[in-house]
Motif scaffolding. Structure first.
Motif, PDB file in Angstrom:
ATOM      1  N   GLU A   1      -5.230  -0.855  -7.353  1.00  0.00           N
ATOM      2  CA  GLU A   1      -6.565  -0.571  -6.666  1.00  0.00           C
ATOM      3  C   GLU A   1      -6.323   0.999  -6.398  1.00  0.00           C
ATOM      4  O   GLU A   1      -5.356   1.502  -5.849  1.00  0.00           O
ATOM      5  N   ILE A   2      -7.356   1.761  -6.334  1.00  0.00           N
ATOM      6  CA  ILE A   2      -7.344   3.226  -5.615  1.00  0.00           C
ATOM      7  C   ILE A   2      -8.050   3.142  -4.449  1.00  0.00           C
ATOM      8  O   ILE A   2      -9.146   2.848  -4.565  1.00  0.00           O
TER       9      ILE A   2
ATOM     10  N   ASP B   1      -3.883  12.087 -14.289  1.00  0.00           N
ATOM     11  CA  ASP B   1      -3.648  10.998 -15.462  1.00  0.00           C
ATOM     12  C   ASP B   1      -2.843   9.890 -14.585  1.00  0.00           C
ATOM     13  O   ASP B   1      -2.926   8.775 -15.037  1.00  0.00           O
ATOM     14  N   LEU B   2      -2.292  10.113 -13.371  1.00  0.00           N
ATOM     15  CA  LEU B   2      -1.420   9.198 -12.594  1.00  0.00           C
ATOM     16  C   LEU B   2      -2.367   8.002 -12.266  1.00  0.00           C
ATOM     17  O   LEU B   2      -2.060   6.984 -12.120  1.00  0.00           O
ATOM     18  N   LEU B   3      -3.618   8.638 -11.577  1.00  0.00           N
ATOM     19  CA  LEU B   3      -4.636   7.591 -11.290  1.00  0.00           C
ATOM     20  C   LEU B   3      -5.187   6.477 -12.403  1.00  0.00           C
ATOM     21  O   LEU B   3      -5.141   5.314 -12.151  1.00  0.00           O
ATOM     22  N   LYS B   4      -5.114   7.007 -13.475  1.00  0.00           N
ATOM     23  CA  LYS B   4      -5.467   6.150 -14.966  1.00  0.00           C
ATOM     24  C   LYS B   4      -4.143   5.017 -14.933  1.00  0.00           C
ATOM     25  O   LYS B   4      -4.538   3.991 -15.313  1.00  0.00           O
TER      26      LYS B   4
ATOM     27  N   GLY C   1      -7.325  13.372  -2.309  1.00  0.00           N
ATOM     28  CA  GLY C   1      -8.082  14.055  -3.406  1.00  0.00           C
ATOM     29  C   GLY C   1      -7.528  15.158  -3.746  1.00  0.00           C
ATOM     30  O   GLY C   1      -7.599  15.627  -4.865  1.00  0.00           O
ATOM     31  N   ASP C   2      -6.741  16.000  -2.688  1.00  0.00           N
ATOM     32  CA  ASP C   2      -6.367  17.300  -3.402  1.00  0.00           C
ATOM     33  C   ASP C   2      -5.010  17.301  -4.441  1.00  0.00           C
ATOM     34  O   ASP C   2      -4.602  18.037  -5.031  1.00  0.00           O
ATOM     35  N   ARG C   3      -4.448  15.947  -4.238  1.00  0.00           N
ATOM     36  CA  ARG C   3      -3.255  15.548  -5.170  1.00  0.00           C
ATOM     37  C   ARG C   3      -4.113  14.934  -6.350  1.00  0.00           C
ATOM     38  O   ARG C   3      -3.555  15.247  -7.461  1.00  0.00           O
ATOM     39  N   ALA C   4      -4.877  14.244  -6.088  1.00  0.00           N
ATOM     40  CA  ALA C   4      -5.754  13.624  -7.355  1.00  0.00           C
ATOM     41  C   ALA C   4      -6.100  14.440  -8.345  1.00  0.00           C
ATOM     42  O   ALA C   4      -6.411  14.465  -9.569  1.00  0.00           O
ATOM     43  N   ARG C   5      -6.812  15.856  -7.744  1.00  0.00           N
ATOM     44  CA  ARG C   5      -7.196  16.705  -8.514  1.00  0.00           C
ATOM     45  C   ARG C   5      -6.029  17.264  -9.616  1.00  0.00           C
ATOM     46  O   ARG C   5      -6.537  17.426 -10.725  1.00  0.00           O
ATOM     47  N   VAL C   6      -4.968  17.463  -9.162  1.00  0.00           N
ATOM     48  CA  VAL C   6      -3.797  17.798 -10.122  1.00  0.00           C
ATOM     49  C   VAL C   6      -3.290  16.639 -10.925  1.00  0.00           C
ATOM     50  O   VAL C   6      -3.050  17.242 -12.145  1.00  0.00           O
ATOM     51  N   ASP C   7      -3.012  15.557 -10.435  1.00  0.00           N
ATOM     52  CA  ASP C   7      -2.315  14.676 -11.097  1.00  0.00           C
ATOM     53  C   ASP C   7      -3.228  13.370 -11.340  1.00  0.00           C
ATOM     54  O   ASP C   7      -2.916  12.373 -11.265  1.00  0.00           O
TER      55      ASP C   7
ATOM     56  N   THR D   1       0.844  -1.207  -0.077  1.00  0.00           N
ATOM     57  CA  THR D   1      -0.101   0.007  -0.163  1.00  0.00           C
ATOM     58  C   THR D   1       0.999   1.177   0.118  1.00  0.00           C
ATOM     59  O   THR D   1       1.598   1.265   0.716  1.00  0.00           O
ATOM     60  N   PHE D   2       0.596   1.968  -0.618  1.00  0.00           N
ATOM     61  CA  PHE D   2       1.286   3.579  -0.662  1.00  0.00           C
ATOM     62  C   PHE D   2       0.316   4.647  -0.644  1.00  0.00           C
ATOM     63  O   PHE D   2      -0.905   4.894  -1.116  1.00  0.00           O
ATOM     64  N   ASP D   3       0.509   5.322   0.444  1.00  0.00           N
ATOM     65  CA  ASP D   3      -0.229   6.841   0.809  1.00  0.00           C
ATOM     66  C   ASP D   3       0.376   8.057   0.489  1.00  0.00           C
ATOM     67  O   ASP D   3       1.368   8.014   0.016  1.00  0.00           O
ATOM     68  N   ASP D   4      -0.349   8.891   0.457  1.00  0.00           N
ATOM     69  CA  ASP D   4       0.058  10.567   0.455  1.00  0.00           C
ATOM     70  C   ASP D   4       0.020  10.948  -1.114  1.00  0.00           C
ATOM     71  O   ASP D   4       0.205  12.017  -1.479  1.00  0.00           O
ATOM     72  N   GLY D   5       0.101   9.932  -2.221  1.00  0.00           N
ATOM     73  CA  GLY D   5       0.093  10.309  -3.561  1.00  0.00           C
ATOM     74  C   GLY D   5      -1.225  10.661  -4.170  1.00  0.00           C
ATOM     75  O   GLY D   5      -2.058  11.233  -3.359  1.00  0.00           O
ATOM     76  N   PRO D   6      -1.156  11.000  -5.383  1.00  0.00           N
ATOM     77  CA  PRO D   6       0.037  10.262  -6.465  1.00  0.00           C
ATOM     78  C   PRO D   6       0.997  11.437  -6.651  1.00  0.00           C
ATOM     79  O   PRO D   6       0.540  12.629  -6.101  1.00  0.00           O
ATOM     80  N   SER D   7       1.781  10.934  -6.846  1.00  0.00           N
ATOM     81  CA  SER D   7       3.429  11.957  -6.946  1.00  0.00           C
ATOM     82  C   SER D   7       3.765  11.883  -8.425  1.00  0.00           C
ATOM     83  O   SER D   7       4.205  11.036  -8.967  1.00  0.00           O
ATOM     84  N   ARG D   8       3.949  13.075  -8.956  1.00  0.00           N
ATOM     85  CA  ARG D   8       4.657  13.192 -10.423  1.00  0.00           C
ATOM     86  C   ARG D   8       5.827  12.634 -10.489  1.00  0.00           C
ATOM     87  O   ARG D   8       6.302  11.977 -11.698  1.00  0.00           O
TER      88      ARG D   8
END
Ligand code: ZN
Length: 212
Positions: free
Chosen positions: A67-68, A56-59, A48-54, A18-25
């Motif tokens: 899993e997200i 494409d990394l979620l995809k 959510g605040d990072r997912a908003r910006v990045d 498990t990886f927390d606090d991302g996504p990270s460019r």
């Protein structure tokens, strides 16, 4: 969307990464490259605040078979804020992830700091996922120490906590993943680990491992 990979036979043991606090460019993509190379999956508990910006990394996470999960909107201690604020932290993150991924529904929540209130246990509509192997990657910021901690502590059914915002974690993963494979572990997302072990994850309950 991609065709799913043909499913290989299960190995003798399994863990969830498990990886927390991302996504990270800078680092999420590097971690995904290693996971893909070894046919490994993970759960990314995103803010959510990072997912908003990045977004494409979620995809990319989903395309890699990962899993997200939710790690709240911006990392407050959920046990210390009002229930309406908790609800907003959770629903805003659900909504932005859904929007950025064309419809992915988050099932799991990892509360920041592992902090859970009685109200959350009673009212939250998601299972809460804690961990039982803490790599302390955020604290040591040292790939060798992260790898050492995993080697020392990991057992069948464990949930391993890491953070995909650190370069040292992306570095550690290059050793951790092949080592786990060599030791006979399947590397799974939290939902996959629970399903493999016949463990039903229930809303409002907290889980530290994926054992039945
Ligand atoms: Zn966190």
């Amino acid at each position: 969307t991609q065709e799913p990979d043909p499913t290989p036979a299960p190995r003798e043991k399994a863990v969830a990464l498990t990886f927390d606090d991302g996504p990270s460019r800078e680092n999420t993509g590097k971690i995904l490259d290693v996971l893909k190379k070894y046919g490994a999956h993970a759960t990314f508990f995103v803010l959510g605040d990072r997912a908003r910006v990045d977004g494409d990394l979620l995809k990319q996470e989903l395309e890699a078979g990962c899993e997200i999960g939710s790690h709240s909107w911006n990392h407050p201690q959920l046990s210390k804020i009002s229930w309406s604020d908790v609800k907003s932290q959770v629903s805003r993150t659900d909504n932005i992830v859904k929007k950025m991924t064309d419809g992915y529904q988050i099932k799991l929540l990892r509360p920041p700091y592992g902090a859970i209130s009685d109200t959350m246990r009673k009212k939250l509509k998601k299972p809460m996922i804690l961990w039982n192997v803490d790599t302390l990657d955020w604290k040591t910021r040292d790939a060798k120490k992260v790898f050492k901690k995993v080697k020392k502590e990991v057992k069948d059914g464990d949930i391993i906590l890491m953070h995909d915002i650190h370069a040292e974690t992306a570095e550690a993963i290059k050793q951790v993943v092949p080592w786990l494979v060599e030791q006979g572990y399947d590397i799974l997302s939290v939902s996959e680990l629970a399903e493999r072990n016949g463990k039903k994850l229930k809303a409002g309950e907290a889980y530290c491992d994926g054992k039945k």
